[in-house]
Design an enzyme around this catalytic site. Sequence first.
Site, PDB file in Angstrom:
ATOM      1  N   ARG A  37      -9.517  82.817 -29.866  1.00  8.45           N
ATOM      2  CA  ARG A  37      -9.952  82.806 -31.264  1.00  8.45           C
ATOM      3  C   ARG A  37      -9.225  81.682 -32.001  1.00  8.45           C
ATOM      4  O   ARG A  37      -8.080  81.355 -31.665  1.00  8.45           O
ATOM      5  CB  ARG A  37      -9.617  84.134 -31.952  1.00  8.45           C
ATOM      6  CG  ARG A  37     -10.533  85.274 -31.587  1.00  8.45           C
ATOM      7  CD  ARG A  37     -11.910  85.148 -32.260  1.00  8.45           C
ATOM      8  NE  ARG A  37     -12.755  86.283 -31.964  1.00  8.45           N
ATOM      9  CZ  ARG A  37     -13.681  86.328 -30.982  1.00  8.45           C
ATOM     10  NH1 ARG A  37     -13.877  85.302 -30.204  1.00  8.45           N
ATOM     11  NH2 ARG A  37     -14.410  87.415 -30.811  1.00  8.45           N
ATOM     12  N   HIS A  76     -17.789  76.970 -30.518  1.00  4.55           N
ATOM     13  CA  HIS A  76     -17.753  78.388 -30.157  1.00  4.55           C
ATOM     14  C   HIS A  76     -18.935  78.750 -29.244  1.00  4.55           C
ATOM     15  O   HIS A  76     -19.731  79.635 -29.549  1.00  4.55           O
ATOM     16  CB  HIS A  76     -17.745  79.285 -31.408  1.00  4.55           C
ATOM     17  CG  HIS A  76     -17.255  80.676 -31.134  1.00  4.55           C
ATOM     18  ND1 HIS A  76     -16.574  81.439 -32.061  1.00  4.55           N
ATOM     19  CD2 HIS A  76     -17.352  81.461 -30.026  1.00  4.55           C
ATOM     20  CE1 HIS A  76     -16.273  82.613 -31.533  1.00  4.55           C
ATOM     21  NE2 HIS A  76     -16.742  82.653 -30.304  1.00  4.55           N
TER      22      HIS A  76
HETATM   23  P1  NDP Z   1      -9.530  91.962 -22.494  1.00  8.63           P
HETATM   24  O1  NDP Z   1      -9.232  92.997 -23.514  1.00  8.63           O
HETATM   25  O2  NDP Z   1     -10.204  92.365 -21.228  1.00  8.63           O
HETATM   26  O3  NDP Z   1      -8.177  91.231 -22.076  1.00  8.63           O
HETATM   27  C1  NDP Z   1      -7.203  90.888 -23.004  1.00  8.63           C
HETATM   28  C2  NDP Z   1      -5.971  90.397 -22.268  1.00  8.63           C
HETATM   29  O4  NDP Z   1      -5.032  89.928 -23.228  1.00  8.63           O
HETATM   30  C3  NDP Z   1      -5.282  91.518 -21.479  1.00  8.63           C
HETATM   31  O5  NDP Z   1      -4.790  91.005 -20.254  1.00  8.63           O
HETATM   32  C4  NDP Z   1      -4.121  91.907 -22.382  1.00  8.63           C
HETATM   33  O6  NDP Z   1      -2.978  92.408 -21.716  1.00  8.63           O
HETATM   34  C5  NDP Z   1      -3.769  90.564 -22.997  1.00  8.63           C
HETATM   35  N1  NDP Z   1      -3.061  90.760 -24.260  1.00  8.63           N
HETATM   36  C6  NDP Z   1      -3.474  91.369 -25.390  1.00  8.63           C
HETATM   37  N2  NDP Z   1      -2.506  91.375 -26.307  1.00  8.63           N
HETATM   38  C7  NDP Z   1      -1.443  90.761 -25.747  1.00  8.63           C
HETATM   39  C8  NDP Z   1      -0.126  90.486 -26.183  1.00  8.63           C
HETATM   40  N3  NDP Z   1       0.308  90.831 -27.395  1.00  8.63           N
HETATM   41  N4  NDP Z   1       0.709  89.865 -25.329  1.00  8.63           N
HETATM   42  C9  NDP Z   1       0.298  89.530 -24.073  1.00  8.63           C
HETATM   43  N5  NDP Z   1      -0.947  89.755 -23.591  1.00  8.63           N
HETATM   44  C10 NDP Z   1      -1.799  90.378 -24.430  1.00  8.63           C
HETATM   45  O7  NDP Z   1     -10.357  90.823 -23.235  1.00  8.63           O
HETATM   46  P2  NDP Z   1     -11.431  89.803 -22.608  1.00  8.63           P
HETATM   47  O8  NDP Z   1     -10.814  89.131 -21.450  1.00  8.63           O
HETATM   48  O9  NDP Z   1     -12.742  90.469 -22.411  1.00  8.63           O
HETATM   49  O10 NDP Z   1     -11.621  88.791 -23.835  1.00  8.63           O
HETATM   50  C11 NDP Z   1     -10.548  88.060 -24.351  1.00  8.63           C
HETATM   51  C12 NDP Z   1     -10.937  87.358 -25.630  1.00  8.63           C
HETATM   52  O11 NDP Z   1     -11.749  86.216 -25.367  1.00  8.63           O
HETATM   53  C13 NDP Z   1     -11.780  88.148 -26.625  1.00  8.63           C
HETATM   54  O12 NDP Z   1     -11.005  89.073 -27.345  1.00  8.63           O
HETATM   55  C14 NDP Z   1     -12.327  87.058 -27.523  1.00  8.63           C
HETATM   56  O13 NDP Z   1     -11.420  86.783 -28.573  1.00  8.63           O
HETATM   57  C15 NDP Z   1     -12.382  85.831 -26.596  1.00  8.63           C
HETATM   58  N6  NDP Z   1     -13.760  85.451 -26.320  1.00  8.63           N
HETATM   59  C16 NDP Z   1     -14.185  84.201 -26.721  1.00  8.63           C
HETATM   60  C17 NDP Z   1     -15.443  83.776 -26.440  1.00  8.63           C
HETATM   61  C18 NDP Z   1     -15.878  82.404 -26.796  1.00  8.63           C
HETATM   62  O14 NDP Z   1     -17.083  82.101 -26.687  1.00  8.63           O
HETATM   63  N7  NDP Z   1     -14.986  81.527 -27.190  1.00  8.63           N
HETATM   64  C19 NDP Z   1     -16.417  84.632 -25.739  1.00  8.63           C
HETATM   65  C20 NDP Z   1     -15.879  85.911 -25.351  1.00  8.63           C
HETATM   66  C21 NDP Z   1     -14.597  86.294 -25.643  1.00  8.63           C
HETATM   67  P3  NDP Z   1      -3.067  93.756 -20.841  1.00  8.63           P
HETATM   68  O15 NDP Z   1      -3.873  93.389 -19.627  1.00  8.63           O
HETATM   69  O16 NDP Z   1      -1.646  94.050 -20.510  1.00  8.63           O
HETATM   70  O17 NDP Z   1      -3.722  94.779 -21.703  1.00  8.63           O
HETATM   71  C1  OXD Z   2     -16.971  87.038 -28.183  1.00 10.43           C
HETATM   72  C2  OXD Z   2     -17.301  85.696 -28.651  1.00 10.43           C
HETATM   73  O1  OXD Z   2     -15.951  87.602 -28.577  1.00 10.43           O
HETATM   74  O2  OXD Z   2     -18.451  85.264 -28.475  1.00 10.43           O
HETATM   75  O3  OXD Z   2     -17.755  87.566 -27.370  1.00 10.43           O
HETATM   76  O4  OXD Z   2     -16.443  85.021 -29.187  1.00 10.43           O
END
Ligand code: NDP
Ligand code: OXD
Length: 327
Positions: free
Chosen positions: A242, A290
């Site tokens: 983000r 994005h």
């Molecule tokens: P998940 O919830 O599956 O994974 C999140 C990961 O981040 C987990 O490994 C989690 O740790 C880790 N995490 C969260 N908080 C912390 C912290 N404080 N310190 C360390 N690690 C942390 O999310 P997704 O993989 O599905 O998606 C990730 C993000 O990608 C979305 O939230 C979105 O913002 C972004 N996104 C962007 C897109 C784009 O087009 N640019 C499209 C889709 C998503 P743990 O495993 O220990 O819980």
């Molecule tokens: C998502 C994105 O969070 O598109 O899926 O950013």
Amino acid sequence: MMVRALFLSLATVALTMTPPVFLHVGSPERGRIWAERLPQMIPGLEVRQWPDVGDPGEIGYVGAWTLPEGLLDGLPNLRFLLSVGAGVDQLDLSVVPDGLPVLRMIDPALAEGMTEYVAAGVLSLHRDLHHYRAAAARGEWAHRPQVRAADRRVGVLGMGRLGQSALTALAPFGFRLSGWARSRHAMPGVDCFAGQEELATFLSDLDILVCLLPLTPETRGILNADLFGALPRGAAIINAGRGAHLVEGDLLAALEEGQIGAAILDVFENEPLPADHPFWRHPAIEVTPHIASATLPASSAMVVAEAIRADLAGAPLPGLVDPKTQY
Ligand code: NDP
Ligand code: OXD
């Protein structure tokens, strides 16, 4: 045995009842496709497109990227709120009634798109394509030394659905891989780091850092001067998490100073990125609007159907967000 038989028969009754209405807030095109596909998977399901809410008491499910002001207050029988994206930060969780389940989109197609984006970015940085593009614009035939993938260290912040998928896709190239998350993960061929205490060690020998974290109070502003300072000089970053993960001024300063060598950015504090923003014209920054991965209407319809089916059957809801951690 009896309890299970009773549960199954209740679930069957639930599945044969007319389900509550699904309200879609967002692109009319996706709304149209969901309205066509969802009833094929959940017989009797009606899909409405906001602002045509109809009788608010009939709405059981809302799928939205952002919420129109006051919408949730007027829906007394809501059973879950689904983010149409993988992230939920854009939904303003403070307006969600206590106890209402919030789900996020867990769609294999989203992971595929992100994996392609990250792989393309990592390979482009690895093979210095940003230098060759700049040289080509000047009409320069300029070689740079080729580095083996085995001599590059790529680290991913976030080892969730998307982070793990990207790491898995990068493995066959032979990069030295590492990942960082809140909890300890175990992935063959990936050095796994966990928590704030291990962040500096994780960063200390990376050539390319990829951010795939969710935006939460803990991760806001994580891509800042301190983090850049903990990377080896000249490292590159990719941010597809983000925009608010990145402190934009700190990145510009780190690029100016040579601490960061290049950046590929897909997400921004303000989207669309204003036309006069310095990122657009910076020679070491590549901007994409994005698009790293989109929620595709057809594949995501199956995810929505699965969530509704689970709700009707009283089964655990897929993609449930923990209100404490906010992801
Ligand atoms: P998940 O919830 O599956 O994974 C999140 C990961 O981040 C987990 O490994 C989690 O740790 C880790 N995490 C969260 N908080 C912390 C912290 N404080 N310190 C360390 N690690 C942390 O999310 P997704 O993989 O599905 O998606 C990730 C993000 O990608 C979305 O939230 C979105 O913002 C972004 N996104 C962007 C897109 C784009 O087009 N640019 C499209 C889709 C998503 P743990 O495993 O220990 O819980
Ligand atoms: C998502 C994105 O969070 O598109 O899926 O950013």
